[in-house]
Scaffold this active site. Structure first.
Site, PDB file in Angstrom:
ATOM      1  CG  ASP A 132     -27.224  -2.853  -4.108  1.00 35.81           C
ATOM      2  OD1 ASP A 132     -27.016  -2.220  -3.055  1.00 35.81           O
ATOM      3  OD2 ASP A 132     -26.498  -3.780  -4.510  1.00 35.81           O
ATOM      4  CE  LYS A 173     -23.389  -3.232  -3.953  1.00 33.41           C
ATOM      5  NZ  LYS A 173     -23.894  -4.602  -4.126  1.00 33.41           N
TER       6      LYS A 173
HETATM    7  N1  LIG Z   1     -27.500  -6.595  -1.689  1.00 32.74           N
HETATM    8  C1  LIG Z   1     -26.168  -6.398  -2.031  1.00 32.74           C
HETATM    9  C2  LIG Z   1     -25.287  -6.598  -0.857  1.00 32.74           C
HETATM   10  C3  LIG Z   1     -23.876  -6.110  -1.112  1.00 32.74           C
HETATM   11  O1  LIG Z   1     -23.838  -4.718  -1.131  1.00 32.74           O
HETATM   12  C4  LIG Z   1     -25.810  -7.386  -3.111  1.00 32.74           C
HETATM   13  O2  LIG Z   1     -26.601  -8.282  -3.358  1.00 32.74           O
HETATM   14  O3  LIG Z   1     -24.784  -7.242  -3.737  1.00 32.74           O
END
Ligand SMILES: N[C@@H](CCO)C(=O)O
Ligand SMILES: NC(=O)c1ccc[n+]([C@@H]2O[C@H](COP(=O)([O-])OP(=O)(O)OC[C@H]3O[C@@H](n4cnc5c(N)ncnc54)[C@H](O)[C@@H]3O)[C@@H](O)[C@H]2O)c1
Ligand code: NA
Length: 823
Positions: free
Chosen positions: A684, A688
């Site tokens: 994740d 980003k």
């Molecule tokens: N799962 C992601 C949510 C935000 O994109 C986080 O914990 O940052």
């Protein structure tokens, strides 16, 4: 002196006639004489009767006796009115009168069926019976109320030539007859609409809008104070309410505007028939028999000062466009004379004409039913020019519509055309041709028929701005973020409407099981129940197809899933002028080519692709980068903590607590991805930082991102999320060791993503108290930008970077900004 006119629906039934009688009683009482001397009332035939009479004439001319039955039915309808309003003891006399008129009709029909021929003259005579019967019955009803009323057969007043079906009025004679007749009037005058007669006494009819015409002729001859046209709607509206649900009443309108609007299909009145009244500057009020308290619309020379620059929007839904083009037309006089001359000869009516000043082509709109004929006529007329190459082939384009934007307020006021084209452009409505006369009171555009509803609604929305603009929302994914978004929309609905002039209309909602679509909008109080009961089995392609086929203005697609397959639809949605808003990172973190493609499509289509919540949830990160880039800054380094989940975990994980429990808490608090491994594996965060680098202008591919995975292999390999949690528990010692190592140094664990020199690294670090990332708490993200303009001290954004409310509100803000942009 007031002239009232009641149309066919007003005198169509016993209930409506009750209203009409009341209105007439009130009107006669309202004037100086209780005798009602100062009103004249014109009636149309009872609703449907004129068409029946036309049918009857046709049947008789064909020798069929079926007409007898229809005549009986017409007679019965009039008898029923008598039974409803006239005391029993007086009825037989009235029945006899009606019978007398019907006998006359039957004699006539017998003649027609014998000679099997129906001349235009006889046709007029047959149709005249509709008004003669309705007016006869109405005058008996009114008299039985104790009012003094006189039946007047307009054939004695309105004198015409012998153009049957559309007779021309002899005004000097007619005006004299009307004035003489009214000079001796001391009662309510009840007058047959639609009909007149020649000087020889042959019955004629006045053509389209016939009874309005009668009222107008009488009003003009008598210099009436007001003409009231009583119909079945509350006056004229800003648009056809069947096509634009936000349409509303126009209180005042000028004659010229009414003419323009009615030419383009606003059918409440037929202004050409009101010409005599216009010429004498007599105001006309259009009123609703079924809602008499409504003030309706006043048509007059000067409308009141208006709140809006335009007065109404109207359309002709089906036209064909003929294009005559050729290099030989440039600078050559007489081409248009030849073109329109031959069309006039063949009585082809031209609805709109447009010629660019290059003179290279002339295009004009016509009724599509005439298109083939026009093509043949023009091919013949221009045969020599086509053969010599001066004129190219004559082409016809079909399935088009015209929208007319009308208003005196447009005259000499700038920006209206700009607004019109801009809103249509943003909604993907291609404009095929444009025409604006120098009166500046009407801008007409030709567009594809498929776009008519969208274009009308979009234009109505921007031009009548006290009506909130509508944003049509389609949501996929009703998990944590999706449902939180819906509840935010629900609670902000009134605020948005009142303060932002924005009406958010959720048209479609889909989860993995069911999808619910309703172009009128889904009530957010009970969307769950409705989705369960009325929803159909989910199909993403079908959902997307619906969005396109509804073709609603200002459409927004919101993807609140983390689905990988859904992103394949973004491009085609953007291409169909649907904006896309999403917290889903998949599309922007795939190949760089795909990322660019979406940006380009949105740009080309004039719609928005917004994804602020891809990074840092509601924190303004993407917008900040875009702002710096637009202003010409250059990025040198980005250093950031981009996972709310990991931030929370490392802020909460302390000796004595089990790692698995902290991860569970993060999930329960709504910070994690649907599969928390996406967070813990660093995937994740990888997405980003990739997105941030791309926003900062670097063409990175996913392979350029090196991720240090936090998870032991068995955790990654677990087949289900539950199994994964079990593995976390089993590997507690590993996580404890990470923690104790950091604590021993008095440091904290931080999962830091860095972009520098075109390279991305993501790693678990332990940082000391002197490091700016040390003091984070909760699910905070922190992003530090070093740019050419923020070189000595970085630009830092910090705050909660995950969670339902903050994320949904970021999506919400993106959605609202589209409303402002499109509006
Ligand atoms: N799962 C992601 C949510 C935000 O994109 C986080 O914990 O940052
Ligand atoms: N939770 C956060 O704090 C946060 C922050 C920023 C971004 N996001 C992103 O928001 C998105 C949603 O996250 P969430 O926390 O609401 O997750 P969630 O699991 O609660 O909701 C996702 C929902 O989408 C549904 N779904 C998946 N594929 C679908 C499809 N093809 N059609 C219809 N429905 C489908 C799932 O059934 C689920 O109900 C994710 O992309 C996530 O990365 C979340
Ligand atoms: Na953000």
């Amino acid at each position: 002196m007031n002239v009232l006119k009641f149309g066919g629906t007003s005198v169509g039934s016993v209930e409506s006639i009750k209203q009409v009688i009341q209105i007439i009683e009130d009107a006669s009482r309202g004037t100086e004489s209780t005798e009602g001397r100062n009103i004249a009332v014109v009636f149309s035939a009872m609703g449907g009767v004129t068409n029946q009479l036309i049918e009857i004439g046709r049947m008789a001319a064909n020798g069929s006796l079926d007409y007898l039955d229809l005549v009986r039915r017409i007679e019965d309808r009039h008898f029923n009115v008598v039974k409803a309003f006239i005391p029993v003891k007086e009825q037989s006399k009235v029945f006899a009168n009606i019978r007398g008129v019907i006998n006359e009709l039957e004699d006539l029909l017998r003649g027609v069926s014998l000679i099997r021929e129906l001349s235009a003259r006889t046709h007029d005579l047959i149709t005249s019976f509709g008004e003669r019967l309705s007016t006869l019955v109405m005058s008996e009803c009114i008299r039985s109320r104790g009012l003094s009323a006189r039946f007047c057969d307009a054939r004695n007043l309105i004198k015409t030539d012998a153009q049957f079906g559309q007779a021309e009025v002899n005004y000097p004679l007619t005006n004299r007859l009307i004035r003489d007749y009214f000079a001796n009037s001391n009662s309510i005058e009840l007058i047959t609409g639609f009909i007149g007669s020649t000087e020889k006494g042959e019955t004629t009819t006045l053509g389209r809008g016939g009874s309005d015409y009668t009222a107008s002729i009488i009003g003009a001859a008598l210099d009436a104070d007001l003409i009231e046209i009583w119909t079945d709607v509350d006056g004229m509206m800003t648009a056809d309410p069947r096509k634009v649900s936000n349409a509303f009443n126009i209180p005042t309108i000028t004659y010229a505007e009414a003419m323009e609007l009615s030419h383009f299909g606003a059918k409440v009145i037929y202004p050409p028939s009101l010409q005599p009244a216009f010429a004498r500057n007599i105001p006309i009020r259009v009123l609703n028999t079924f809602n008499p308290a409504h003030p309706g619309t006043v048509v007059s020379r000067n409308a009141d000062r208006r709140q809006y620059t335009i007065t109404g929007i109207s359309s002709i839904d089906d036209v064909a466009l003929v294009n005559v083009q050729g290099s030989g037309m440039i600078g050559v006089a007489g081409v248009s004379a030849k073109l329109f001359g031959v069309l006039a000869e063949h009585r082809i009516s031209v609805i709109l004409i447009s010629q660019a000043s290059s003179e290279h082509s002339i295009c004009f709109a016509i009724d599509p039913r005439a298109a083939d004929r026009v093509k043949t006529i023009l091919d013949e007329e221009f045969a020599a020019d086509i053969a010599s190459g001066h004129v190219d082939n004559i082409t016809i384009e079909r399935d088009l519509s015209i929208i007319a934007t009308v208003g005196e307020g447009m005259r000499k006021s700038s920006g209206i055309a700009g607004k019109l084209f801009s809103v249509l452009g943003k909604n993907g409505v291609n404009i095929v041709a444009v025409a604006q006369g120098s009166s500046e009171i009407n801008i007409s555009i030709v567009i594809a028929k498929t776009n008519i509803s969208k274009a009308l609604n979009a234009l109505h929305n921007v031009f009548f701005q006290s009506e909130a603009r509508i944003l049509n929302v389609f949501l996929v994914g009703t998990g944590l973020i999706g449902r939180t978004l819906l509840s935010q929309i629900r609670s902000q609905f009134e605020y948005l409407r009142n303060e932002k002039m924005l009406k958010v209309c959720v048209v479609g909602i889909s989860n993995t099981k069911k999808m619910l679509l309703d172009p009128k909008g889904i009530d957010l109080d009970d969307w769950r129940e409705r989705q369960l009961t009325e929803g159909v089995t989910t199909s993403l392609p079908a959902f997307v197809e619906k969005i396109k086929s509804y073709n609603l203005p200002n459409s927004v697609f919101i993807d609140c899933t983390s689905d990988k397959d859904i992103v394949q639809f973004y491009d085609s949605l953007l291409d169909a002028n649907v904006s896309v808003v999403t917290p889903n990172k998949v599309a922007n973190s795939g190949s760089y080519a795909e990322y660019r493609r979406l940006q380009r499509t949105a740009l080309n289509r004039g719609v928005k692709f917004l994804y602020e919540t891809n990074v840092g949830a509601g924190l303004p990160i993407i917008n900040t980068i875009q702002g710096l880039m637009t202003a010409g800054d250059r990025f040198i380094k980005i250093e950031a903590i981009l996972s709310g989940t990991l931030s929370y975990i490392f802020n909460t994980f302390q000796s004595g607590k089990k790692f698995v429990d902290v991860v569970r808490e993060a999930k329960e608090k709504g910070y994690t991805e649907p599969d928390p491994r996406e967070d813990l594996s660093g995937q994740d965060v990888g997405r980003k930082i990739l997105i941030l680098a791309r926003e900062a202008g670097f063409a990175l591919e996913p392979t350029d991102v090196t991720i240090t995975n936090l998870l032991p292999q068995p955790c990654l390999d677990a087949p289900t999320i539950d199994a994964f949690f079990e593995q976390l528990d089993a590997n507690n010692a590993y996580f404890e060791s990470l923690l104790t190592e950091a604590e021993a140094k008095g440091e904290k664990l931080r999962y830091v993503a860095t972009f520098e020199n075109g390279k991305v690294t993501i790693e678990l670090r332990s940082v000391g108290a002197d490091h700016p990332f040390y003091t984070l708490s909760g699910a905070d993200n922190i992003i530090s930008f070093i740019t050419e303009r923020y070189k000595d001290r970085p630009l830092v954004i910090k705050g909660p970077g995950a969670g339902a409310e903050v994320t949904a509100s970021g999506v919400f803000a993106d959605m609202v900004s589209i409303g402002s942009y499109l509006g």
